[in-house]
Structure formats: C-alpha cells, structure tokens
Design a protein around this motif. Structure first.
Motif, PDB file in Angstrom:
ATOM      1  N   GLY A  21       1.004  -1.172  -0.013  1.00 26.47           N
ATOM      2  CA  GLY A  21      -0.014   0.028   0.041  1.00 26.47           C
ATOM      3  C   GLY A  21       0.731   1.190  -0.018  1.00 26.47           C
ATOM      4  O   GLY A  21       0.618   2.305  -0.843  1.00 26.47           O
ATOM      5  N   ILE A  22       1.951   1.122   0.834  1.00 26.19           N
ATOM      6  CA  ILE A  22       2.750   2.373   0.818  1.00 26.19           C
ATOM      7  C   ILE A  22       3.394   2.595  -0.579  1.00 26.19           C
ATOM      8  O   ILE A  22       3.712   3.536  -1.064  1.00 26.19           O
ATOM      9  N   ALA A  23       3.855   1.445  -1.183  1.00 23.86           N
ATOM     10  CA  ALA A  23       4.419   1.473  -2.432  1.00 23.86           C
ATOM     11  C   ALA A  23       3.591   2.225  -3.667  1.00 23.86           C
ATOM     12  O   ALA A  23       4.016   2.977  -4.368  1.00 23.86           O
ATOM     13  N   THR A  24       2.363   1.595  -3.540  1.00 21.76           N
ATOM     14  CA  THR A  24       1.357   2.422  -4.331  1.00 21.76           C
ATOM     15  C   THR A  24       1.159   3.750  -4.270  1.00 21.76           C
ATOM     16  O   THR A  24       1.137   4.384  -5.290  1.00 21.76           O
ATOM     17  N   MET A  25       0.978   3.956  -2.958  1.00 23.61           N
ATOM     18  CA  MET A  25       1.026   5.544  -2.822  1.00 23.61           C
ATOM     19  C   MET A  25       2.060   6.260  -3.342  1.00 23.61           C
ATOM     20  O   MET A  25       2.081   7.320  -4.055  1.00 23.61           O
ATOM     21  N   LEU A  26       3.487   5.759  -2.979  1.00 25.68           N
ATOM     22  CA  LEU A  26       4.489   6.683  -3.607  1.00 25.68           C
ATOM     23  C   LEU A  26       4.715   6.481  -4.846  1.00 25.68           C
ATOM     24  O   LEU A  26       5.046   7.414  -5.565  1.00 25.68           O
ATOM     25  N   THR A  27       4.201   5.390  -5.490  1.00 27.18           N
ATOM     26  CA  THR A  27       4.300   5.312  -7.135  1.00 27.18           C
ATOM     27  C   THR A  27       3.479   6.317  -7.906  1.00 27.18           C
ATOM     28  O   THR A  27       3.759   6.969  -8.773  1.00 27.18           O
ATOM     29  N   GLY A  28       2.221   6.375  -7.033  1.00 29.08           N
ATOM     30  CA  GLY A  28       1.221   7.097  -7.950  1.00 29.08           C
ATOM     31  C   GLY A  28       1.427   8.738  -7.755  1.00 29.08           C
ATOM     32  O   GLY A  28       1.521   9.475  -8.788  1.00 29.08           O
ATOM     33  N   ILE A  29       2.087   8.985  -6.640  1.00 30.98           N
ATOM     34  CA  ILE A  29       2.483  10.569  -6.507  1.00 30.98           C
ATOM     35  C   ILE A  29       3.648  10.789  -7.467  1.00 30.98           C
ATOM     36  O   ILE A  29       3.915  11.835  -7.997  1.00 30.98           O
ATOM     37  N   SER A  30       4.782   9.816  -7.612  1.00 27.60           N
ATOM     38  CA  SER A  30       5.840  10.069  -8.258  1.00 27.60           C
ATOM     39  C   SER A  30       5.457   9.992  -9.630  1.00 27.60           C
ATOM     40  O   SER A  30       6.066  11.024 -10.354  1.00 27.60           O
ATOM     41  N   ILE A  31       4.664   9.301  -9.978  1.00 31.50           N
ATOM     42  CA  ILE A  31       4.437   9.203 -11.584  1.00 31.50           C
ATOM     43  C   ILE A  31       3.536  10.740 -11.875  1.00 31.50           C
ATOM     44  O   ILE A  31       3.793  11.043 -12.812  1.00 31.50           O
ATOM     45  N   SER A  32       2.817  11.162 -11.125  1.00 27.20           N
ATOM     46  CA  SER A  32       2.056  12.308 -11.333  1.00 27.20           C
ATOM     47  C   SER A  32       3.006  13.404 -11.255  1.00 27.20           C
ATOM     48  O   SER A  32       2.921  14.311 -11.945  1.00 27.20           O
ATOM     49  N   LEU A  33       3.943  13.383 -10.348  1.00 30.11           N
ATOM     50  CA  LEU A  33       4.686  14.594 -10.131  1.00 30.11           C
ATOM     51  C   LEU A  33       5.932  14.646 -11.331  1.00 30.11           C
ATOM     52  O   LEU A  33       6.019  15.750 -12.005  1.00 30.11           O
TER      53      LEU A  33
END
Length: 241
Positions: A21-33
């Motif tokens: 779950g943490i990895a998914t959150m960080l990935t989503g933020i990174s891709i958008s950013l």
C-alpha cells in the motif's frame, strides 16, 4: 508442501500488504509529479516498472518471462493480452520492457493515487458511453507519439480462468495505425488472487511475448485477421488450443 506452507504465507501477507500500500501511494505520487507537473524523461514509466517488480517480489512470487527477443527496439506495437486477474498489470508493467499506455475501464480512475497518476500521464479510460471515435483518436495519437498501447483483448478479466473471446477494439486501432500486434499470454494470476479476495495463493507467474503479427491490408478483413491470429497465439501459449 504448498498446502503445508499456506498458513505461513497468509501470515506473511499481513506484513506485505501494508508495504504494498505504501509503495502504491509513493508510485502514484511519483508518476503524477514527474510525469506531469515536473516532467522528467521516463517519469511516467520507470516508477511504474519499479512498483510492479516490487509488488511481485514483496509477495515472493516467481516470475518467468519468455519471448522478449521477438520485439524490435525500433518498432512500436499494439500489445494485446489475456486478462486473468489484477496482477496482470504488474506482470506487463514490470517485465515487458516497453513504455506503453493502458486502455482501461473508466472505473479504475477512482483507484487511490494510481487512478490519478494514470489520468495525469495519458492513459486512456473507456466506458460504455465513451464515443468510439474519441477513443480511437486518443489511441492513434498515443501510437503516433511513439508510445505503445497495452490492451486486455477480452475486455474484462476471465471468470473461469480460461481464455474468452477477443473484442475488436484493439485490432481496429492497430488497423487504423497500420502497426503490428504483439499477443501476450499471462499465466498464474487467476489462481493467485480471487476477484473479490484479499489474501493471495502463492502461484508462479509467467509472461510469454509472441511474435508480432503484421497487417495484411487495411479494413474489416485485416481486423478479423489480426484478432483471430492473436487469439490463436495466446490460446496456444496458454495450452488451450
């Protein structure tokens, strides 16, 4: 042995799921950013690859890939895959080795972090009310930019574990763009995670990349040819000839 170790694997998932779950959150933020707001080359792609491989490894899943040598680095493709389960996404993102945009159900836009990241970086959302022409225009624009498309050819995940009938959409797009279609066969994800389940069954995963299928013309006959040849290839790789 597999049955004997299952209780330990279930307990292990109590640790693995929060990390996922943490990895998914960080990935989503990174891709958008890095894919939209502070654009970096590969910012919409490499975080997804890292995430996909992490998800497979954190759950201790063996992964086998065959046929990558069939892809020409200088060519663009329309990738069509069977859809066995949720982990198909990680299999393709992590191990196909090509940047591509999904054609996905509009409901997935609501997924926390991931849905927004996909929307921000040009993945194509589809629902039954979507004008077909609009979808095709977006798809062709993506392909012309040099980015491949990834499409689940059955339109939805299998309910039985067996290969379903293919929908024409992916092949109409390939026909319009006059690009080769690459069939992909994914094994293991149906047994791995039940559609409405949370806990997974330890299962090896396999991705088979088949030889590209070139168009034989343009129009209805070519669409039927690409669709039929692709389904035959995937069925053969799955052992469902």
């Amino acid at each position: 042995m597999k049955k004997l170790l299952r209780p330990f694997y279930l307990l292990y998932q109590l640790i693995a799921w929060p990390l996922a779950g943490i990895a998914t959150m960080l990935t989503g933020i990174s891709i958008s950013l890095f894919g939209k707001y502070i654009p970096v080359k590969g910012g919409d792609y490499y975080p997804a690859v890292i995430w996909a491989k992490f998800m497979i490894r954190i759950f201790l899943l063996p992964m086998k890939v065959k046929g990558l040598e069939n892809l020409d680095p200088g060519k663009n493709y329309v990738f069509v895959a069977n859809h066995q389960g949720a982990w198909d996404v990680f299999v393709m993102f992590g191990y196909l080795g090509r940047n591509f945009k999904w054609m996905m159900k509009d409901s997935l836009r609501k997924l926390p972090f991931v849905g927004k990241a996909c929307y921000d970086t040009g993945h194509i959302f589809v629902n039954r009310s979507s004008p077909q022409k609009e979808i095709f225009v977006k798809a062709i624009k993506t392909l012309k930019s040099g980015t491949a498309l990834g499409i689940f050819a059955e339109g939805t995940r299998t309910r039985s574990g067996r290969l379903g009938e293919f929908k024409k959409g992916a092949f109409v797009i390939a026909d319009m763009a006059q690009l080769e279609v690459v069939p992909l066969a994914i094994k293991g994800s149906f047994e791995l995670l039940p559609k409405k389940g949370i806990f997974m069954n330890w299962t090896p995963l396999e991705l088979t990349v088949m030889k590209p299928i070139a168009p034989i013309g343009k129009g209805k006959e070519n669409v039927e040819y690409l669709m039929n040849e692709s389904r035959v290839a995937v069925a053969k790789a799955l052992g469902e000839e």
